[in-house]
Design a protein around this motif. Structure first.
Motif, PDB file in Angstrom:
ATOM      1  N   VAL A   3       0.841  -1.204   0.000  1.00 41.70           N
ATOM      2  CA  VAL A   3       0.000   0.000   0.000  1.00 41.70           C
ATOM      3  C   VAL A   3       0.875   1.252   0.000  1.00 41.70           C
ATOM      4  O   VAL A   3       0.614   2.214  -0.727  1.00 41.70           O
ATOM      5  CB  VAL A   3      -0.939   0.001   1.229  1.00 41.70           C
ATOM      6  CG1 VAL A   3      -1.660   1.344   1.353  1.00 41.70           C
ATOM      7  CG2 VAL A   3      -1.946  -1.134   1.132  1.00 41.70           C
ATOM      8  N   LEU A   4       1.949   1.215   0.795  1.00 36.77           N
ATOM      9  CA  LEU A   4       2.853   2.367   0.870  1.00 36.77           C
ATOM     10  C   LEU A   4       3.467   2.662  -0.493  1.00 36.77           C
ATOM     11  O   LEU A   4       3.525   3.816  -0.939  1.00 36.77           O
ATOM     12  CB  LEU A   4       3.942   2.103   1.915  1.00 36.77           C
ATOM     13  CG  LEU A   4       4.954   3.226   2.145  1.00 36.77           C
ATOM     14  CD1 LEU A   4       4.269   4.499   2.603  1.00 36.77           C
ATOM     15  CD2 LEU A   4       6.000   2.811   3.163  1.00 36.77           C
ATOM     16  N   VAL A   5       3.917   1.585  -1.166  1.00 37.97           N
ATOM     17  CA  VAL A   5       4.514   1.768  -2.496  1.00 37.97           C
ATOM     18  C   VAL A   5       3.475   2.359  -3.456  1.00 37.97           C
ATOM     19  O   VAL A   5       3.749   3.298  -4.209  1.00 37.97           O
ATOM     20  CB  VAL A   5       5.061   0.427  -3.047  1.00 37.97           C
ATOM     21  CG1 VAL A   5       5.452   0.571  -4.508  1.00 37.97           C
ATOM     22  CG2 VAL A   5       6.255  -0.033  -2.229  1.00 37.97           C
ATOM     23  N   GLY A   6       2.243   1.810  -3.383  1.00 36.62           N
ATOM     24  CA  GLY A   6       1.177   2.322  -4.243  1.00 36.62           C
ATOM     25  C   GLY A   6       0.880   3.786  -3.957  1.00 36.62           C
ATOM     26  O   GLY A   6       0.749   4.605  -4.875  1.00 36.62           O
ATOM     27  N   PHE A   7       0.838   4.123  -2.675  1.00 44.07           N
ATOM     28  CA  PHE A   7       0.620   5.491  -2.218  1.00 44.07           C
ATOM     29  C   PHE A   7       1.672   6.429  -2.810  1.00 44.07           C
ATOM     30  O   PHE A   7       1.372   7.491  -3.343  1.00 44.07           O
ATOM     31  CB  PHE A   7       0.770   5.456  -0.697  1.00 44.07           C
ATOM     32  CG  PHE A   7      -0.075   6.442   0.037  1.00 44.07           C
ATOM     33  CD1 PHE A   7      -1.459   6.286   0.090  1.00 44.07           C
ATOM     34  CD2 PHE A   7       0.489   7.510   0.704  1.00 44.07           C
ATOM     35  CE1 PHE A   7      -2.248   7.188   0.786  1.00 44.07           C
ATOM     36  CE2 PHE A   7      -0.284   8.413   1.398  1.00 44.07           C
ATOM     37  CZ  PHE A   7      -1.659   8.251   1.446  1.00 44.07           C
ATOM     38  N   LEU A   8       2.919   5.976  -2.726  1.00 40.66           N
ATOM     39  CA  LEU A   8       4.055   6.761  -3.211  1.00 40.66           C
ATOM     40  C   LEU A   8       3.936   6.990  -4.714  1.00 40.66           C
ATOM     41  O   LEU A   8       4.101   8.114  -5.209  1.00 40.66           O
ATOM     42  CB  LEU A   8       5.346   5.991  -2.905  1.00 40.66           C
ATOM     43  CG  LEU A   8       6.630   6.780  -2.783  1.00 40.66           C
ATOM     44  CD1 LEU A   8       6.513   7.802  -1.690  1.00 40.66           C
ATOM     45  CD2 LEU A   8       7.778   5.830  -2.502  1.00 40.66           C
ATOM     46  N   VAL A   9       3.623   5.915  -5.443  1.00 40.58           N
ATOM     47  CA  VAL A   9       3.497   6.026  -6.904  1.00 40.58           C
ATOM     48  C   VAL A   9       2.360   6.985  -7.252  1.00 40.58           C
ATOM     49  O   VAL A   9       2.501   7.862  -8.111  1.00 40.58           O
ATOM     50  CB  VAL A   9       3.243   4.637  -7.529  1.00 40.58           C
ATOM     51  CG1 VAL A   9       2.860   4.775  -8.995  1.00 40.58           C
ATOM     52  CG2 VAL A   9       4.469   3.758  -7.376  1.00 40.58           C
ATOM     53  N   LEU A  10       1.260   6.849  -6.525  1.00 46.23           N
ATOM     54  CA  LEU A  10       0.094   7.700  -6.788  1.00 46.23           C
ATOM     55  C   LEU A  10       0.429   9.171  -6.545  1.00 46.23           C
ATOM     56  O   LEU A  10       0.192  10.035  -7.397  1.00 46.23           O
ATOM     57  CB  LEU A  10      -1.058   7.266  -5.884  1.00 46.23           C
ATOM     58  CG  LEU A  10      -2.405   7.921  -6.188  1.00 46.23           C
ATOM     59  CD1 LEU A  10      -3.030   7.285  -7.415  1.00 46.23           C
ATOM     60  CD2 LEU A  10      -3.340   7.798  -4.991  1.00 46.23           C
ATOM     61  N   ILE A  11       1.019   9.457  -5.374  1.00 42.06           N
ATOM     62  CA  ILE A  11       1.322  10.852  -5.043  1.00 42.06           C
ATOM     63  C   ILE A  11       2.366  11.414  -6.001  1.00 42.06           C
ATOM     64  O   ILE A  11       2.240  12.525  -6.502  1.00 42.06           O
ATOM     65  CB  ILE A  11       1.809  10.967  -3.585  1.00 42.06           C
ATOM     66  CG1 ILE A  11       0.663  10.614  -2.646  1.00 42.06           C
ATOM     67  CG2 ILE A  11       2.293  12.370  -3.296  1.00 42.06           C
ATOM     68  CD1 ILE A  11       0.978  10.861  -1.205  1.00 42.06           C
ATOM     69  N   ASN A  12       3.398  10.617  -6.292  1.00 40.27           N
ATOM     70  CA  ASN A  12       4.435  11.092  -7.206  1.00 40.27           C
ATOM     71  C   ASN A  12       3.863  11.360  -8.592  1.00 40.27           C
ATOM     72  O   ASN A  12       4.176  12.374  -9.215  1.00 40.27           O
ATOM     73  CB  ASN A  12       5.559  10.057  -7.325  1.00 40.27           C
ATOM     74  CG  ASN A  12       6.492  10.120  -6.138  1.00 40.27           C
ATOM     75  OD1 ASN A  12       6.233  10.840  -5.180  1.00 40.27           O
ATOM     76  ND2 ASN A  12       7.567   9.360  -6.196  1.00 40.27           N
ATOM     77  N   GLY A  13       3.016  10.432  -9.040  1.00 38.64           N
ATOM     78  CA  GLY A  13       2.403  10.611 -10.361  1.00 38.64           C
ATOM     79  C   GLY A  13       1.576  11.882 -10.411  1.00 38.64           C
ATOM     80  O   GLY A  13       1.713  12.690 -11.334  1.00 38.64           O
ATOM     81  N   THR A  14       0.752  12.079  -9.383  1.00 40.91           N
ATOM     82  CA  THR A  14      -0.099  13.268  -9.361  1.00 40.91           C
ATOM     83  C   THR A  14       0.735  14.537  -9.313  1.00 40.91           C
ATOM     84  O   THR A  14       0.467  15.496 -10.039  1.00 40.91           O
ATOM     85  CB  THR A  14      -1.025  13.237  -8.114  1.00 40.91           C
ATOM     86  OG1 THR A  14      -1.508  11.907  -7.963  1.00 40.91           O
ATOM     87  CG2 THR A  14      -2.163  14.194  -8.277  1.00 40.91           C
ATOM     88  N   THR A  15       1.770  14.527  -8.454  1.00 40.89           N
ATOM     89  CA  THR A  15       2.607  15.716  -8.332  1.00 40.89           C
ATOM     90  C   THR A  15       3.271  16.047  -9.665  1.00 40.89           C
ATOM     91  O   THR A  15       3.239  17.194 -10.113  1.00 40.89           O
ATOM     92  CB  THR A  15       3.702  15.490  -7.265  1.00 40.89           C
ATOM     93  OG1 THR A  15       3.078  15.000  -6.089  1.00 40.89           O
ATOM     94  CG2 THR A  15       4.444  16.762  -6.965  1.00 40.89           C
ATOM     95  N   SER A  16       3.873  15.047 -10.304  1.00 37.47           N
ATOM     96  CA  SER A  16       4.554  15.306 -11.579  1.00 37.47           C
ATOM     97  C   SER A  16       3.562  15.830 -12.612  1.00 37.47           C
ATOM     98  O   SER A  16       3.860  16.751 -13.360  1.00 37.47           O
ATOM     99  CB  SER A  16       5.175  14.034 -12.143  1.00 37.47           C
ATOM    100  OG  SER A  16       5.886  13.382 -11.156  1.00 37.47           O
ATOM    101  N   TRP A  17       2.372  15.224 -12.613  1.00 36.65           N
ATOM    102  CA  TRP A  17       1.379  15.606 -13.605  1.00 36.65           C
ATOM    103  C   TRP A  17       0.942  17.051 -13.401  1.00 36.65           C
ATOM    104  O   TRP A  17       0.905  17.846 -14.341  1.00 36.65           O
ATOM    105  CB  TRP A  17       0.187  14.646 -13.506  1.00 36.65           C
ATOM    106  CG  TRP A  17      -0.880  14.905 -14.509  1.00 36.65           C
ATOM    107  CD1 TRP A  17      -0.833  14.627 -15.842  1.00 36.65           C
ATOM    108  CD2 TRP A  17      -2.164  15.494 -14.266  1.00 36.65           C
ATOM    109  NE1 TRP A  17      -2.007  14.991 -16.446  1.00 36.65           N
ATOM    110  CE2 TRP A  17      -2.839  15.522 -15.494  1.00 36.65           C
ATOM    111  CE3 TRP A  17      -2.798  15.983 -13.119  1.00 36.65           C
ATOM    112  CZ2 TRP A  17      -4.132  16.034 -15.622  1.00 36.65           C
ATOM    113  CZ3 TRP A  17      -4.080  16.492 -13.250  1.00 36.65           C
ATOM    114  CH2 TRP A  17      -4.732  16.512 -14.494  1.00 36.65           C
ATOM    115  N   LEU A  18       0.676  17.412 -12.127  1.00 34.55           N
ATOM    116  CA  LEU A  18       0.250  18.778 -11.839  1.00 34.55           C
ATOM    117  C   LEU A  18       1.349  19.772 -12.191  1.00 34.55           C
ATOM    118  O   LEU A  18       1.098  20.812 -12.799  1.00 34.55           O
ATOM    119  CB  LEU A  18      -0.121  18.923 -10.358  1.00 34.55           C
ATOM    120  CG  LEU A  18      -1.457  18.325  -9.947  1.00 34.55           C
ATOM    121  CD1 LEU A  18      -1.648  18.449  -8.443  1.00 34.55           C
ATOM    122  CD2 LEU A  18      -2.596  19.028 -10.681  1.00 34.55           C
TER     123      LEU A  18
END
Lengths: 270, 313
Positions: free
Chosen positions: B286-301
């Protein structure tokens, strides 16, 4: 010859009839302890094209950047002397309004990484032009003035950096003209361009004659002779740049008063 | 015959070598066959190094996936832990983690961007203050997280009286993230060509407008790197949080409640709870998924902000 500028003339100049002149009085500039140029007094005549010539490193560009107070961006830079725009000391002017009145064209074309349209719109908006119609009109006007309108009218939203070097430099000129400056400073505006683009920009500079007060730094003596009314020669002496000679183009090129000038324009020195 | 021309015997040999070469060339991918022999060894070494590094990461990730996937279910994500975490789920822990990271980012992003702008655009490189701040940041970036934890405990929990709380934890993380964020944002600003600044200044454009319209978008890659590194550090932090946000695994009711972060939950399950390993793996996933999700969103924004402002060629 200097005539005191009356308020009427000052106002007239704002409508573009008679652009303001500039004048440097005993201007010196130091970078830290190193002197770039010293004691330069020079008048840049209203509506004329004045060329600054001289070898590299003699302070021409530094001199140019004093006139719009861009030199102040360099932390170690100290300027002494006085610069007048019309009859007002540039130090007494608001720096933003000074730079609106004294535009600048750099050696390397430097459009912003924005669209062609935004490149002109952004500074305009910053200077309080908000109406969409007015911006559209000015953009078209200045692009026509620099002969770029027909080339870009169908792709105003395209990135400015996708233009060729010569087109970029013309866009930069258009951007400067959009602010309706009195004076235009140009730092070797053709030297980074190919011969054909260079000729186009040179013709544009000539076309500014009478409408703007132009000061252009150039290494190209033939160009100085073609486009300028007045010439000023800078030279390094006593380890600092100095103004050796200035005057009408014909006089400086045909009967130079100074031996260094004669040698330089005949290609024997510099 | 000139002395450089090969003799008939040598000609045969040359032909043989060239045939061999051609055969070898055909059997290898183009990029290898086009290499000079002297370049071959360094190339192989570089690729080997890259493979080892990537391999280690892939191994780690696949291990977590392998052991964790089976445990993950909707129930796991939406219920509270029971039996010391062996049973139940991790809902309160996900919420606490989000809150801690949220506090951390809400504090560190404005402060970090502001400081970076000050250092990069307004303080000259040679000024004493600028140098002092830069040096302090570099030192801070290397301080072990447990030291930040002790500092956070002493300052936020005790001196400011926030106690063991999500707020204390988030603020402590902000202190840890700031140096990374500031330094890489500052590098981002430094990578923006000086031309833009001079040219905009020459057009009489105010510094605020230059900053917002040109410099910040152009410096965005650096800002993004800083944000991602910072977020990664914040999300994976254990040592600093044990002392500050504590490890109560109940659902937090406010920022002043103690809350357990995902990484602490993993640590606890793996080290202190016998039979907790399956859920430790699941939480890690879950932590890894969380990290990927947040990183993806941040980069995208960040990328969207950049492209809404400037053209990237």
């Amino acid at each position: 010859m200097t005539k005191p500028i009356t308020r009427e003339q000052d106002l007239a100049s704002l409508t573009g009839n008679n652009p303001l002149s500039m004048k440097a009085e005993r201007l010196s500039l130091f970078y830290g302890n190193k002197s770039a140029f010293k004691d330069v007094s020079l008048e840049i005549k209203s509506g004329g094209i004045t060329a600054l010539i001289g070898p590299s490193g003699c302070g021409k560009t530094s001199f140019l950047t004093c006139l719009n107070r861009l030199a102040e961006l360099t932390p170690s830079c100290k300027v002494s002397g006085r610069i007048l725009l019309g009859n007002r000391d540039v130090q007494a002017l608001n720096v933003i309004s000074l730079r609106r009145q004294v535009g600048m064209l750099f050696q390397k074309p430097n459009p912003f990484p924005l669209s062609i349209f935004r490149n002109i719109e952004f500074p305009l908006r910053e200077h309080g032009v908000r109406s969409r119609e007015e911006i559209d009109r000015i953009v078209e006007d200045v692009l026509r003035n620099v002969g770029l309108w027909d080339e870009v009218k169908n792709r105003l939203k395209a990135p400015a950096l996708s233009l060729s070097g010569g087109q970029q430099q013309r866009l930069c000129l258009a951007r400067a003209l959009a602010l309706k400056p009195e004076v235009l400073l140009m730092d070797e505006p053709c030297s980074a361009l190919d011969p054909i683009s260079s000729a186009v920009v040179e013709d544009l500079i000539t076309s500014l004659h009478g409408k703007y007060t132009v000061l252009v730094v150039t290494h190209n003596l033939a160009q100085a002779r073609r486009i300028a009314d007045e010439v000023a020669l800078f030279w390094v002496a006593d380890e600092t740049g100095q103004l050796i000679e200035s005057g009408p183009v014909a006089q400086v090129f045909e009967s130079p008063q100074h031996a260094v000038t004669a040698a330089y324009i005949n290609g024997r020195r510099g | 015959m000139s002395k450089n021309s090969p003799t008939p015997g040598q000609e045969d040999e040359l032909q043989l070598t060239s045939t061999l070469k051609r055969a070898v060339t055909r059997s290898l991918p183009l990029w290898i066959s086009s290499l000079q022999p002297a370049e071959l060894l360094p190339t192989v070494i570089l690729w080997a190094v890259a493979t080892v590094v990537t391999g280690a990461l892939l191994w780690l990730l696949s291990d977590v996936f392998w052991h964790g996937t089976g445990q993950i279910s909707w129930e796991f994500l939406t219920t509270s832990p029971s039996n010391a975490g062996r049973d139940g789920g991790i809902a309160p822990i996900v919420v606490s983690t989000s809150l801690i990271v949220g506090v951390c980012m809400a504090v560190s992003v404005p402060l970090g961007l502001g400081t970076a702008v000050l250092l990069a655009e307004f303080a000259s490189n040679s000024s004493g203050l600028g140098q002092l701040v830069r040096l302090s940041l570099d030192v801070l970036a290397g301080v072990p997280s447990i030291v930040f934890g002790l500092f956070g405990n002493a300052f936020f929990c005790k001196t400011l009286g926030l106690g063991f709380s999500i707020l204390s934890g988030g603020l402590t993380l902000a202190c840890m993230v700031l140096p990374i964020l500031i330094r890489s944002t500052q590098e981002g600003f430094r990578a923006v060509p000086e031309d833009y600044r001079r040219c905009a200044a020459a057009l009489g454009i105010s510094r605020t407008a230059i900053l917002w319209e040109l410099l910040l978008p152009a410096a965005m890659p650096g800002v993004t790197v800083g944000l991602l590194l910072g977020l990664g550090r914040a999300l994976s932090e254990t040592a600093a949080l044990i002392f500050t946000s504590g490890y109560v695994d109940r659902m937090p009711e406010s920022l002043f409640d103690s809350g357990r972060a995902l990484s602490i939950h993993i640590y606890d399950l793996a080290m202190n709870v016998s039979g907790g390993e399956p859920h430790a793996y699941a939480t890690a996933l879950v932590l890894v998924g969380f990290l990927v999700l947040i990183n993806g969103t941040t980069s995208w924004l960040a990328e969207r902000f950049r492209q809404s402002k400037i053209f990237v060629l």
